[in-house]
Design a protein around this motif. Structure first.
Motif, PDB file in Angstrom:
ATOM      1  N   VAL B 183      51.843 -42.228 103.951  1.00 14.05           N
ATOM      2  CA  VAL B 183      51.237 -42.272 102.614  1.00 14.05           C
ATOM      3  C   VAL B 183      52.089 -41.465 101.626  1.00 14.05           C
ATOM      4  O   VAL B 183      52.316 -41.876 100.494  1.00 14.05           O
ATOM      5  N   LYS B 184      52.599 -40.332 102.110  1.00 13.36           N
ATOM      6  CA  LYS B 184      53.490 -39.537 101.252  1.00 13.36           C
ATOM      7  C   LYS B 184      54.723 -40.342 100.894  1.00 13.36           C
ATOM      8  O   LYS B 184      55.156 -40.377  99.740  1.00 13.36           O
ATOM      9  N   PHE B 185      55.284 -40.989 101.909  1.00 11.72           N
ATOM     10  CA  PHE B 185      56.503 -41.765 101.736  1.00 11.72           C
ATOM     11  C   PHE B 185      56.287 -42.921 100.755  1.00 11.72           C
ATOM     12  O   PHE B 185      57.179 -43.304 100.016  1.00 11.72           O
ATOM     13  N   GLY B 199      49.155 -38.301  99.556  1.00 13.04           N
ATOM     14  CA  GLY B 199      49.590 -37.746 100.832  1.00 13.04           C
ATOM     15  C   GLY B 199      49.476 -36.231 100.859  1.00 13.04           C
ATOM     16  O   GLY B 199      48.997 -35.640 101.832  1.00 13.04           O
ATOM     17  N   ASP B 200      49.908 -35.582  99.769  1.00 12.45           N
ATOM     18  CA  ASP B 200      49.838 -34.118  99.713  1.00 12.45           C
ATOM     19  C   ASP B 200      48.392 -33.644  99.789  1.00 12.45           C
ATOM     20  O   ASP B 200      48.083 -32.641 100.434  1.00 12.45           O
ATOM     21  N   LYS B 201      47.518 -34.381  99.120  1.00 14.41           N
ATOM     22  CA  LYS B 201      46.111 -33.985  99.118  1.00 14.41           C
ATOM     23  C   LYS B 201      45.531 -34.101 100.535  1.00 14.41           C
ATOM     24  O   LYS B 201      44.811 -33.215 101.002  1.00 14.41           O
ATOM     25  N   TRP B 202      45.864 -35.176 101.201  1.00 14.49           N
ATOM     26  CA  TRP B 202      45.382 -35.354 102.575  1.00 14.49           C
ATOM     27  C   TRP B 202      45.930 -34.266 103.491  1.00 14.49           C
ATOM     28  O   TRP B 202      45.237 -33.739 104.343  1.00 14.49           O
ATOM     29  N   GLY B 247      41.634 -42.676 105.864  1.00 13.08           N
ATOM     30  CA  GLY B 247      41.701 -41.335 105.279  1.00 13.08           C
ATOM     31  C   GLY B 247      40.931 -40.336 106.125  1.00 13.08           C
ATOM     32  O   GLY B 247      41.390 -39.214 106.364  1.00 13.08           O
ATOM     33  N   GLY B 248      39.751 -40.734 106.572  1.00 13.21           N
ATOM     34  CA  GLY B 248      38.937 -39.854 107.409  1.00 13.21           C
ATOM     35  C   GLY B 248      39.684 -39.470 108.671  1.00 13.21           C
ATOM     36  O   GLY B 248      39.747 -38.289 109.056  1.00 13.21           O
TER      37      GLY B 248
END
Ligand SMILES: Cc1cc2nc3c(=O)[nH]c(=O)nc-3n(C[C@H](O)[C@H](O)[C@H](O)COP(=O)(O)O)c2cc1C
Ligand code: SF4
Ligand code: SF4
Ligand code: FES
Ligand code: FES
Lengths: 235, 620
Positions: B183-185, B199-202, B247-248
């Protein structure tokens, strides 16, 4: 212990300390309206703003609610802070000119004009009364009702409260109804009669004669404004 | 064929089921899609659908020709939209009377009915197929494209399109960190407004240590005029659900929540239905795909306030407290719902997740270097084609308004476009080439926000626009911060004076000064952006403010106190029509003689201007 920089000074505080407590501990005064050491802070009046972060990426936060963080840079008297503070006080004056507390703040922070339309509200929604009633008097007789520009303080459903014991704590702590400034007239929000950035007694004595903050020995050396109750007849 | 009732226990089960459903769909691919979303429903699409169904039934075609009552197909302005598949013949403004003809001619014989085709207003050209229409050509409908192929109530439709493969892949082939890295990528940035890296938030929530974590889907969508989140939930609910499950799993939350605004009852029904279907198949619940991961989702109904879309206010509202924002830090990843680490993601952000995991390559090719993927804008106001448009990030605002939106309605000229919802900014003509990119929009004093885009023409007064948005914000501020509550009041007070002709030269500076302080001194995003409408109109349309203040004129002719109606002595024929029509009886004059307007009585309704056939009424 958390290390931070306060106005360039290296300081250390316990985790859990707020920025306001830290500043006060180090002797730096920050004006407040909705803060009371015995009550939980809510950050409503926004007067205790301080600037945090490195100068290029800084922002203003309310010191009474912001927790100390390792490495935080804090500036309590930057231009940005002072400008915001002064404009807030100007708005407070335009809203509740009869509050002695607010007039004193105006005097102390050199707010000498009001560019907004004059209102005569009797509440600044600082919530001190709500909190003292709930947290110290254990009564919870009054509450914030409504939202946005219709927010107000009242009893539940505006009915006479069963829980109120008439202790008067709300009146005691209220910065608006506690002391009335008689100075400002309908069209004129600023009293500034108590404008004494330096105690006038120092003209005659070596030491100040009292430690009132702000100094209220205001007649000497100052010309109180027209309409102010302090103004002597004929002057 | 595996029955739908049987639980999916492994990824292989899923793929088998998908294949069967795919075959079934392609063996019988003739169907009629009727848009069932709010825009088209308002035009009567529900009864059109019913007539289609009855008519197919009567003609004995029900077995061969399917029907889908779909989510928004984009061109809401031209509703009810009906698309004949698989050819994707696009019919607009379809009425009940047209149904039989469509079935007889188009469905059975492949004949086109020209009267129902979409016609470009400017060029006059008509288009037969959906993909030919300029409105769709510059779009890239990664999230909304499938709406055409999905009946929102049917998990089979979603599965036939490869639905839940991304979840299967995430849960059975990837570790949480691998998902987060992917997701970050992909450089997905939050679509709820702030544009924070998803991604950072996750990762932050993943790192938080707790026996319990939560993931919340933010479907509060309070921006007036924005409806992309509702549309995604109603049109393709499983795509959002997939994002939530993945996400979970990635952050370590076993409980998910969808916070839906109270005004969206249909969305709630659709989500409930989707949750139920997913549970039955074992796509929610215990041990999903045999991975050992358990996940539950519940629905929470919003408090119906704009500010409760702010994450900490949203959490307060779920916990049953007043929906007021709180000081951050502590951040939600440290202390969120019920004091546990929590991630809040916007609906559209979550709908991106399955696309990223399934079509990562394609996704990364879309958008700009810093903001990848697509963004759905809700294009409204004075453009020809209003509706939901999904575009690759980085496309210019001009392309959206001119190429997709078809330019300004009614042959008028462009004046400004407001992006970013109520607290966004208004951009003038010379900034139309600004790309839709978080940083670029911020740099010119507006923002991406949740994707509202309101186009304004030359009949719009920018001072009045600022006033309109301030009024909205005044109602929506929670009121806790003095500087937000009273600051907005005072901004409005000054602007009210200006539009009433009471402006003074000092007002412009005071507005600027106050705006900066309000921005600086408030707690949450609402207060911090509440002065944007004032600042951006001042930045680009200061002349218009000056005209109101100095000349006591409203150049756009909107502010009633500053416009005057009078009658041109040369042109008036004394026909008396205006006199008859004036509701205030402000016009006097004998027949065949020159008439006169009494400025005291005139309410400036403009009826006389519209009725006079001799152009003798002057507005200035
Ligand atoms: C006043 C205010 C209202 C907001 N309303 C919404 C909303 O309706 N929907 C939403 O997704 N985000 C809204 N946000 C943004 C959220 O605070 C948050 O940034 C977002 O839900 C995070 O999800 P994302 O990272 O996926 O965008 C709002 C923010 C503010 C300050
Ligand atoms: S009544 Fe007084 S103490 Fe209570 S909220 Fe108002 S100003 Fe504050
Ligand atoms: S900025 Fe406004 S909306 Fe946000 S917390 Fe403060 S008063 Fe409430
Ligand atoms: S004292 Fe901090 S906001 Fe009032
Ligand atoms: S609601 Fe039908 S096209 Fe948008």
């Amino acid at each position: 212990m958390l290390e931070m920089t306060l106005n360039g000074l290296e300081i250390q505080v316990e985790p859990g300390t707020t920025l306001l407590e830290a500043a006060n501990f180090y002797g730096i005064e920050i004006p407040t309206l909705c803060y009371d050491a015995g009550l939980s802070p809510i950050g409503a009046c926004r007067l205790c703003l301080v600037e945090i972060g490195s100068p290029d990426r800084s922002r203003l936060v309310s010191a009474c609610t912001f927790p100390a963080q390792k490495g935080l840079e804090i500036r309590t008297h930057s231009k940005r802070v002072i400008n915001a503070r002064k404009l807030l006080i100007e708005m407070y004056l335009a809203t509740c000119p009869s509050s002695k507390t607010i007039q004193d703040l105006a005097s102390k922070h050199h707010v000498t004009r009001v560019r907004f339309k004059q209102k005569h509200d009797d509440c600044i929604l600082c919530g001190l009364c709500v909190r003292i009633c709930e947290e110290q008097m254990q009564a919870k007789a009054i509450e914030f009702i409504g939202r946005g520009h219709e927010l107000r303080i009242s009893t539940f459903f505006d009915k006479k409260s069963e829980d109120c014991r008439h202790c008067g704590a709300c009146m005691y702590i209220c910065p608006v109804c506690q002391a009335r400034c008689q100075g400002p007239q309908e069209k004129d929000a600023v009293c500034n009669a108590c404008l004494n950035l330096e105690p006038p007694c120092l003209e005659e004595f070596e030491d100040a004669m009292c430690y009132m903050d702000p100094c209220v020995a205001c007649e000497q050396g100052h010309e109180p404004r027209k309409g102010c109750s302090q103004r002597k007849e004929g002057s | 064929m595996p029955s739908l009732q049987s639980r999916i226990n492994t990824a292989a089960d899923l793929f088998r089921l998908q294949e069967t459903l795919q075959q079934r769909a392609s063996s019988n691919n003739r169907y009629i899609a009727v848009c069932g979303d709010t825009g088209c429903s308002a035009w009567g699409s529900k009864s059109v659908k019913d007539v289609f169904r009855d008519c197919l039934e009567q003609k004995g075609l029900a077995g061969q020709v399917g029907m889908k009552f779909t989510g928004c197909l984009g061109l809401c302005e031209s509703g009810p939209v009906v698309i004949i598949c698989p050819e994707q013949i696009f019919y607009q403004k379809v009425q009940e009377e047209d149904v039989e003809e469509i079935i007889d001619k188009t469905v059975t014989r492949g004949e086109i009915i020209p009267r129902l085709l979409y016609q470009d207003v400017l060029s006059g050209e008509t288009y037969t197929y959906m993909n030919e229409i300029p409105f769709y050509q510059k779009q890239k409908r990664l999230l909304m494209g499938n709406n055409l192929k999905i009946d929102p109530n049917s998990i089979e439709d979603y599965l036939a399109l490869g639905g839940y493969s991304a979840t299967a892949r995430a849960l059975t082939e990837m570790t949480p960190l691998e998902i987060i890295d992917e997701v970050k990528f992909s450089k997905l940035r939050g679509r709820g407004g702030a544009g924070f890296s998803a991604g950072d938030k996750w990762k932050e929530c993943y790192d938080a240590v707790s026996d319990r974590k939560y993931i919340i889907c933010n479907a509060d969508e309070g921006d007036p005029g924005a409806f992309m989140d509702r549309s995604l939930l109603e049109g393709n609910p499983h795509s959002v659900l997939e994002g939530l499950i993945i996400g979970g799993f990635a952050v370590g939350a076993r409980e998910g929540m969808i916070y839906v605004r109270a005004e969206y009852p249909t969305a709630v029904v659709k989500i409930k239905h989707a949750l139920h279907q997913a549970e039955e198949l074992g796509l929610l619940g215990e041990n999903i795909f045999g991975s050992g991961f358990d996940f539950q989702v519940s629905i929470s109904i919003g408090a119906g306030a704009f500010v409760s879309g702010e994450t900490s206010a949203l959490i307060a509202s779920i916990e049953g407290r007043a929906g007021e924002p709180r000081q951050k830090p502590p951040r939600l990843a440290q202390r969120g719902l019920w004091g546990r680490p929590t991630v809040v993601n916007n609906v559209e952000s979550l709908a991106n997740i399955p696309v990223i995991l399934r079509e990562g390559e394609e996704y990364r090719r879309t958008g700009t270097d810093k903001s990848r993927g697509t963004k759905i804008f809700s294009l409204v106001g004075k453009v020809v084609n209003t509706g939901l448009v999904e575009v690759p990030l980085g496309i210019t605002i001009r392309e959206i308004i001119e190429d997709i939106g078809g330019g300004i309605k009614g042959g008028r000229s462009f004046k400004a476009v407001q992006t970013g919802g109520p607290s966004g900014g208004c951009l003038p003509e010379h900034l139309l080439d600004t790309p839709t990119d978080f940083e670029e929009l911020n740099a010119v004093g507006s923002m991406m926000g949740s994707g509202g885009m309101i186009v304004m023409d030359d009949e719009t007064c920018m001072v009045d626009v600022a006033r309109y948005f301030l009024r909205f914000l005044q109602d929506e501020s929670c009121g806790k911060c003095f500087s937000c509550r009273e600051g907005i009041n005072r901004l409005l007070e000054i602007i009210d004076d200006i539009v009433h002709g009471l402006g003074t030269p000092g007002h412009i500076d005071l507005l600027r000064e106050l705006s900066v302080v309000v921005k600086d001194s408030t707690l949450c995003g609402l207060g911090q952006t509440s002065a944007n409408p004032v600042l951006s109109t001042l930045q680009y349309f200061e002349e218009e403010y000056r005209a109101h203040i100095k000349d006591k004129k409203c150049p756009a002719g909107v502010c009633k106190a500053l416009i005057h109606f009078s009658i041109d002595l040369e042109k008036c024929t004394g026909c008396g029509v205006c006199k008859k029509k004036c509701p205030e009886e402000a016009i006097s004059g004998e027949k065949k003689e020159i008439h006169e307007i009494d400025p005291e009585r005139c309410s400036k309704c403009g009826i006389c201007l519209d009725t006079c056939t001799f152009d003798a009424v002057l507005k200035c």
